[in-house]
Scaffold this motif. Structure first.
Motif, mmCIF file in Angstrom:
data_model
loop_
_atom_site.group_PDB
_atom_site.id
_atom_site.type_symbol
_atom_site.label_atom_id
_atom_site.label_comp_id
_atom_site.label_asym_id
_atom_site.label_seq_id
_atom_site.Cartn_x
_atom_site.Cartn_y
_atom_site.Cartn_z
ATOM 1 N N ASP A 28 0.822 -1.210 0.000
ATOM 2 C CA ASP A 28 0.000 0.000 0.000
ATOM 3 C C ASP A 28 0.861 1.266 0.000
ATOM 4 O O ASP A 28 0.495 2.295 0.585
ATOM 5 C CB ASP A 28 -0.961 0.019 1.201
ATOM 6 C CG ASP A 28 -2.142 0.971 0.976
ATOM 7 O OD1 ASP A 28 -2.580 1.612 1.956
ATOM 8 O OD2 ASP A 28 -2.602 1.095 -0.168
ATOM 9 N N HIS A 29 2.024 1.190 -0.649
ATOM 10 C CA HIS A 29 2.924 2.344 -0.721
ATOM 11 C C HIS A 29 2.415 3.383 -1.707
ATOM 12 O O HIS A 29 1.907 3.036 -2.784
ATOM 13 C CB HIS A 29 4.315 1.888 -1.153
ATOM 14 C CG HIS A 29 5.089 1.243 -0.050
ATOM 15 N ND1 HIS A 29 6.312 0.642 -0.266
ATOM 16 C CD2 HIS A 29 4.837 1.129 1.269
ATOM 17 C CE1 HIS A 29 6.772 0.181 0.886
ATOM 18 N NE2 HIS A 29 5.887 0.454 1.824
ATOM 19 N N GLU A 30 2.603 4.657 -1.350
ATOM 20 C CA GLU A 30 2.209 5.723 -2.265
ATOM 21 C C GLU A 30 3.221 5.893 -3.408
ATOM 22 O O GLU A 30 2.845 6.141 -4.535
ATOM 23 C CB GLU A 30 2.081 7.069 -1.528
ATOM 24 C CG GLU A 30 0.979 7.123 -0.493
ATOM 25 C CD GLU A 30 1.476 6.872 0.909
ATOM 26 O OE1 GLU A 30 0.770 7.269 1.840
ATOM 27 O OE2 GLU A 30 2.558 6.281 1.077
ATOM 28 N N SER A 49 6.508 7.893 -9.341
ATOM 29 C CA SER A 49 5.098 8.254 -9.181
ATOM 30 C C SER A 49 4.792 8.303 -7.702
ATOM 31 O O SER A 49 5.163 7.403 -6.952
ATOM 32 C CB SER A 49 4.215 7.216 -9.866
ATOM 33 O OG SER A 49 2.858 7.391 -9.496
ATOM 34 N N TYR A 50 4.110 9.360 -7.263
ATOM 35 C CA TYR A 50 3.757 9.450 -5.849
ATOM 36 C C TYR A 50 2.264 9.327 -5.625
ATOM 37 O O TYR A 50 1.774 9.546 -4.523
ATOM 38 C CB TYR A 50 4.303 10.723 -5.208
ATOM 39 C CG TYR A 50 3.947 11.999 -5.922
ATOM 40 C CD1 TYR A 50 4.794 12.539 -6.886
ATOM 41 C CD2 TYR A 50 2.765 12.679 -5.636
ATOM 42 C CE1 TYR A 50 4.470 13.704 -7.543
ATOM 43 C CE2 TYR A 50 2.444 13.846 -6.282
ATOM 44 C CZ TYR A 50 3.295 14.363 -7.236
ATOM 45 O OH TYR A 50 2.976 15.517 -7.893
ATOM 46 N N ASP A 51 1.530 8.980 -6.687
ATOM 47 C CA ASP A 51 0.096 8.756 -6.532
ATOM 48 C C ASP A 51 -0.424 8.126 -7.814
ATOM 49 O O ASP A 51 0.220 8.212 -8.871
ATOM 50 C CB ASP A 51 -0.630 10.063 -6.242
ATOM 51 C CG ASP A 51 -1.979 9.862 -5.577
ATOM 52 O OD1 ASP A 51 -2.598 10.859 -5.156
ATOM 53 O OD2 ASP A 51 -2.426 8.695 -5.454
ATOM 54 N N SER A 94 8.065 3.039 -1.833
ATOM 55 C CA SER A 94 8.317 3.565 -0.491
ATOM 56 C C SER A 94 7.033 4.096 0.096
ATOM 57 O O SER A 94 6.071 4.380 -0.604
ATOM 58 C CB SER A 94 9.402 4.644 -0.501
ATOM 59 O OG SER A 94 8.973 5.791 -1.198
ATOM 60 N N SER A 95 7.052 4.244 1.409
ATOM 61 C CA SER A 95 5.803 4.386 2.154
ATOM 62 C C SER A 95 5.363 5.810 2.463
ATOM 63 O O SER A 95 4.269 6.007 2.943
ATOM 64 C CB SER A 95 5.914 3.643 3.479
ATOM 65 O OG SER A 95 6.906 4.237 4.284
ATOM 66 N N GLY A 104 15.118 10.456 6.030
ATOM 67 C CA GLY A 104 15.280 9.059 6.370
ATOM 68 C C GLY A 104 14.043 8.224 6.207
ATOM 69 O O GLY A 104 14.090 7.002 6.344
ATOM 70 N N ALA A 105 12.897 8.864 5.896
ATOM 71 C CA ALA A 105 11.650 8.103 5.809
ATOM 72 C C ALA A 105 11.474 7.427 4.464
ATOM 73 O O ALA A 105 10.742 6.467 4.339
ATOM 74 C CB ALA A 105 10.459 9.008 6.085
ATOM 75 N N ASN A 106 12.134 7.959 3.440
ATOM 76 C CA ASN A 106 11.935 7.442 2.095
ATOM 77 C C ASN A 106 12.808 6.213 1.851
ATOM 78 O O ASN A 106 13.724 6.229 1.052
ATOM 79 C CB ASN A 106 12.239 8.526 1.068
ATOM 80 C CG ASN A 106 11.757 8.143 -0.316
ATOM 81 O OD1 ASN A 106 10.689 7.568 -0.467
ATOM 82 N ND2 ASN A 106 12.543 8.444 -1.321
#
Lengths: 119, 112
Positions: A28-30, A49-51, A94-95, A104-106
């Protein structure tokens, strides 16, 4: 076990053929990404792609296009394959939404890769 | 232009030796990630460093982020054949929407 699945591990195509590389993630990653990997060059970003239905060019988009009709699926398309597109293609996801990212989240989860040879 | 210079590109050592891989840039990164890739597989995250000067340890692997957040190193103590693989550093730039920039990779071979 969560994963990114690239359906074609090895492909051999002829110059001028249209090539589809499929990638599916079950997390379910964006964000989803397509990289190509060549010796001595590391990983270079082709598109991301982010969406759903959104796409952005990476560093080397020429000769490629992408499609993201569903959140879990990101396809890379070579409209007319050429020999210089012989490479390893890696899909990743990635989430975090890019607009809300924190350092650091990506973190990327990669598929096993699709090795494409264009003759 | 390679924004992240990784060195050495190839390293062949004997089991038990120590080694260091370097990842350098003239640009500042908001975070630096290290991945390891085995043949036939995609890269897998080893560690993320975020703070300048940060040191993280993962068993025999020590990762350091430079004080200015422009460089990083990976040190392996007493390397083992199981450490063989391609090591990749990847920098995240805060103004790039989270996209990662990868170094060229270091191909490590540890011989028994």
């Amino acid at each position: 076990d969560v994963k990114v699945t690239q359906s074609s591990r090895y492909l051999v195509k002829r110059t001028g053929e249209k090539v589809f590389l499929e990638c599916v993630q079950d997390m379910d990653h964006e964000n989803m990404f397509w990289y190509r990997q060549d010796p001595g060059l590391g990983l270079r970003l082709i598109y991301f792609s982010y969406d759903v239905k959104m796409k952005e060019k990476g560093d080397i988009p020429e000769g490629y296009s992408v499609s993201r009709e569903k959140k879990e699926r990101f396809s890379l398309i070579l409209e007319s394959a050429s020999t210089n597109q012989t490479s390893m293609y890696l899909c990743a996801s990635s989430s975090r939404s890019l607009g809300r990212v924190r350092p650091g989240a990506n973190v990327l989860t990669f598929g096993a890769g699709s090795r494409l040879t264009v003759l | 232009t390679q924004l992240l210079e990784q060195s050495p590109q190839f390293l062949s050592i004997q089991e038990g030796e120590n080694l260091t891989v370097y990842c350098n840039s003239s640009s500042v990164f908001s975070s630096l990630q290290w991945y390891r890739q085995e043949p036939g597989e995609g890269p897998v995250l080893l560690v993320t460093v975020v703070t300048g000067g940060e040191v993280k340890k993962l068993k025999r692997l020590t990762f350091q982020f430079g004080d200015a957040r422009k460089d990083s190193s990976l040190h392996i103590t007493a390397a083992q054949p199981g450490d063989t693989g391609l090591y990749l550093c990847a920098g995240e730039r805060g103004n790039q929407g989270g996209k990662l920039i990868f170094g060229q990779g270091t191909e490590l071979s540890v011989k028994p």
